[in-house]
Design an enzyme around this catalytic site. Sequence first.
Site, PDB file in Angstrom:
ATOM      1  N   GLU A  87       0.861  -1.349  -0.114  1.00  0.00           N
ATOM      2  CA  GLU A  87       0.093  -0.070  -0.012  1.00  0.00           C
ATOM      3  C   GLU A  87       0.834   1.250  -0.156  1.00  0.00           C
ATOM      4  O   GLU A  87       0.274   2.408  -0.279  1.00  0.00           O
ATOM      5  CB  GLU A  87      -0.981  -0.130   1.253  1.00  0.00           C
ATOM      6  CG  GLU A  87      -2.213  -1.014   1.258  1.00  0.00           C
ATOM      7  CD  GLU A  87      -3.093  -1.170   2.363  1.00  0.00           C
ATOM      8  OE1 GLU A  87      -2.627  -0.614   3.472  1.00  0.00           O
ATOM      9  OE2 GLU A  87      -4.058  -1.638   2.108  1.00  0.00           O
ATOM     10  N   GLU A 123       6.460 -22.405   7.967  1.00  0.00           N
ATOM     11  CA  GLU A 123       6.908 -21.319   8.764  1.00  0.00           C
ATOM     12  C   GLU A 123       7.932 -21.903   9.635  1.00  0.00           C
ATOM     13  O   GLU A 123       8.770 -21.376  10.782  1.00  0.00           O
ATOM     14  CB  GLU A 123       5.864 -20.757   9.931  1.00  0.00           C
ATOM     15  CG  GLU A 123       5.215 -22.051  10.752  1.00  0.00           C
ATOM     16  CD  GLU A 123       3.991 -21.359  11.665  1.00  0.00           C
ATOM     17  OE1 GLU A 123       4.239 -21.627  12.752  1.00  0.00           O
ATOM     18  OE2 GLU A 123       3.314 -20.587  11.310  1.00  0.00           O
TER      19      GLU A 123
END
Length: 311
Positions: A90, A121
């Site tokens: 963004e 992960e």
Amino acid sequence: MPAASPNIDLNRLTTEAVNPASAKIDTLSPLEIVRLMNAEDMTVPQAVAREEASIAQAIEVITERIRSGGRLIYIGAGTSGRLGVLDASECPPTFSTPPEMVVGLIAGGDSALRKAAEGVEDHPEAAVEDLQKIQLNEKDVLVGIAASGRTPYVIGGLEFARRVGAFAIGFSCNESSPLVDVSDLMITPVVGPEIITGSTRMKSGTATKLVLNMLTTGTMVQLGKTFGNLMVDLRASNTKLVARTRRLVIQLTGVSEERAEEVLQACDGELKTAVVVLKSNVDPAAARAILRECGQQLRPAIDGTAESCNA
């Protein structure tokens, strides 16, 4: 690289604790569920507020590193990784930053944005590989996001960051997490037990979004991307941005629409340059020089001359 050792009793983690307020959530009506969740969510800003000093310090470090040619890199797995990628993505449309200035990495790559890849992960070496691909270096800041504070992928990334000299910031919603030992600075908003036990996409995720917003917005303000609360680091590249740029020039200088359009064309659509031209009665080249002297900050650039920025 040796595997990270985040061996910790999950029962001792705040993010894994049972929330007594929601112990009978399955017996509640939809309205009661909404009210319960809203009440719990209202505690999140308080947890973030307790970390104000650390967040401000992080903004200072990130701003300094970016001014020196470095980058802000987010790294995380699952929800944490997605929120980092979201915040990074963004920045270009909001602040006209180059896409390489703020980068988000998620364990498992872009496909993990849409489809859960939980097992990835657990591999700290994967973080090293991902960071080597983008050539993480001593100029950069790495923010490792892990609500639990024990994600091996994030721990491995922060360990690597410190080895190469990058500034390592850890983010966790648990106190005294393994991230502490591999970070130069910790941000730790402890939001308490989740509504659904262990579902850190909820309050922990909300805290993460709030903090990341602060990190990038605070940094961009420091870098001169705004004038007051206006997004002035615009370059008119489409119809919407042309109209917004023209409107902001008029708002900031009081000139007519025709004059604003004329000066913007002379400034290649650069909003800040056009404002300095109109406010200081200089040509575009001189306006750009003033902005450079003022570190691209519009306010000091139009308050006086370039010399005032160095006073």
